[in-house]
Design an enzyme around this catalytic site. Structure first.
Site: not given
Ligand code: NDP
Length: 470
Positions: A140, A165, A218, A232, A238, A272, A447, A451
């Site tokens: 985002n 991402s 989350v 650990l 976040e 967020c 979270g 940061e």
């Molecule tokens: P994710 O939590 O899936 O993705 C965020 C990052 O985590 C990406 O780099 C993703 O990789 C990575 N990731 C995914 N699965 C794992 C895992 N098992 N272990 C470690 N890292 C992982 O979010 P989404 O993009 O699917 O978005 C879904 C929802 O999350 C949104 O609709 C929103 O509500 C929330 N969100 C909130 C954000 C914020 O700023 N707080 C930012 C983004 C999303 P990859 O891209 O390869 O899947």
């Protein structure tokens, strides 16, 4: 930037959410790539952690300058892979540079402590970097969030492995290139692209990562924290929010209406700390909603690269489906009324992308899912209240606790709200503004840790106590 990576390595495509066109390719990283990156980063740690703070500072300042020089080109890339309007991309790239400049300006300032005791002698506390730190970045605000994570890590003398991402990795790669051009050894910041399930999980589980900072959903954050706990690691999460905006009857009506529209529809509602719920004093609700509607309907929607566009597409098709189904669920369950928007455009230039119009829902039941969950899209649900205490209770009635704002000039109300709102950041007569100098992060399910600011630097340093008996 459409060049295939190394032919020997598997790769995947990055597409423009405004029209589905190909923007570029990145490598599909594996567990071996993560292992290699961590090994290389540990080899680099000895020399990087031993550099003079001033030398680290010079590299960060120089990188920020190079980023500012290339702001336009970087912004176009960000818009093409993420979808946001070019003016927002320009601000985000400048924000990345500003964060680097901030950490460059405080590098080396967090000194330790000293005391003397007759019994124990010289008592010293020194702060040392941790080693190799990991960062997992969402789509985002990839540039700004990369700055929030790399700035303090590198300034403190750590090295880093960063996973962008999968749907918006190219700007992060380009920004890393600017850091290298400024003199940062490539071994100090390694980027590994690839899926969250492989690369992200490998980073969270790896025993040789000392700290992990994650921004995203989350459910993913809880999984990352669980994996990180097995070894650990220091962990910063976040995880987004469901920020409330409380508009009191003495608020400046024009400023509040403009604040609601910019705070909700900025970045197509995918921030967020976007305003995700509005609670308005019932005495001013009707004129407030009327003005919000006028302003929202005046926004120009389209491909972010087109000049004058105010709001781009939702980042992915599935994200748009989630948003639309929450709107439909609200209406079908009689938990709110669509005042504006609320449909998937199927004609004209908007048909080919993941567009969704600015949507306003009124008379929304505060218990409706659209009020309780993090809705990552351009939907503004509005509800009214009778007393400020009731509004604060409503604002606190979600599992999130990232941000909240109160719009009033009454000092008693300001002091009540700033004390009682369960949020990591409380704004008064503004929302969604986060300078790099102050800590940023959430309470409850939003979270862990913070940061930004000196607090983030502390997160990436470890105290060592030294007792010298003379
Ligand atoms: P994710 O939590 O899936 O993705 C965020 C990052 O985590 C990406 O780099 C993703 O990789 C990575 N990731 C995914 N699965 C794992 C895992 N098992 N272990 C470690 N890292 C992982 O979010 P989404 O993009 O699917 O978005 C879904 C929802 O999350 C949104 O609709 C929103 O509500 C929330 N969100 C909130 C954000 C914020 O700023 N707080 C930012 C983004 C999303 P990859 O891209 O390869 O899947």
């Amino acid at each position: 930037m459409i060049s295939k990576p190394d032919q020997r390595q598997d790769s995947f495509e990055v597409h423009n959410p405004a029209d589905g066109n190909l923007v570029g390719y990145v490598s599909r990283g594996t567990q071996d790539d993560v292992d290699d990156a961590i090994r290389i980063s540990w080899e680099a740690f000895r020399s990087w952690s031993g550099t003079e703070p001033l030398d680290r500072s010079k590299i960060l300042f120089f990188a920020a300058r190079l980023v500012r020089e290339d702001q336009k080109e970087l912004s176009q890339l960000l818009t093409r892979e993420q979808g946001k309007p070019i003016k927002e991309s320009m601000n985000e790239i400048a924000g990345f540079a500003r964060v680097l400049e901030y950490y460059a300006s405080i590098t080396g300032t967090l000194q330790g402590d000293y005391g003397f005791s007759k019994n124990y002698g010289h008592m010293m506390v020194v702060r040392q970097p941790l080693g190799v730190c990991a960062a997992i970045i969402p789509w985002n605000m990839p540039a700004l969030i990369m700055g929030w994570k790399t700035g303090p890590v590198l300034a403190a003398g750590n090295t880093m492995v960063l996973k962008p991402s999968s749907t918006a990795p190219l700007t992060c790669i380009a920004l890393a290139g600017h850091l290298y051009r400024a003199g940062l050894p490539e071994s100090v910041l390694r980027i590994v692209t690839g899926s969250g399930g492989v690369v992200g999980q490998a980073l969270a589980r790896h025993p040789d990562i000392r700290s992990i900072s994650f921004t995203g959903a989350v459910s993913t954050g809880i999984e990352v924290a669980g994996n990180a706990a097995q070894t650990l690691k220091k962990t910063v999460l976040e995880l987004g929010g469901s920020d409330a905006m409380i508009v009191c009857k003495d608020a400046d009506p024009e400023a509040a209406a403009k604040g609601a529209v910019s705070g909700r529809f900025f970045n197509c509602g995918q921030t967020c700390t976007s305003i995700k719920r509005v609670f308005v004093d019932s005495a001013i609700c009707t004129p407030f909603v009327r003005r919000v509607r006028e302003l929202a309907e005046a926004l120009i929607i389209g491909d972010g690269l087109t000049g004058g566009v105010d709001m781009g597409p939702v980042h992915t098709g599935s994200q748009r489906e989630n948003v639309h189904s929450l709107v439909q669920e609200t209406v079908n369950n009689d938990q709110g009324t669509v005042l504006s928007g609320g449909y998937i455009p199927d004609t004209g230039a908007l048909k080919g992308g993941n567009f969704y119009p600015p949507t306003i829902l009124t008379n929304v039941d505060p218990d409706a899912p659209v009020m309780k969950e993090e809705v990552f899209g351009p939907v503004l649900p509005v509800s009214s209240f009778e007393t400020v205490t009731e509004a604060i209770d409503l604002a606190n009635s979600t599992r999130f606790g990232l941000g909240a704002s109160i719009w009033t000039h009454d000092m008693r109300t300001i002091s009540q709200a700033t004390r009682d709102l369960d949020a990591g950041i409380v704004w008064v007569n503004q929302h969604l503004r986060i300078p790099p100098e102050v800590p940023f992060g959430g309470m409850k399910f939003s979270g862990l840790g913070r940061e930004n600011g000196r607090y983030a630097l502390l997160q990436y340093l470890e105290e060592k106590t030294i007792l010298i008996n003379p």
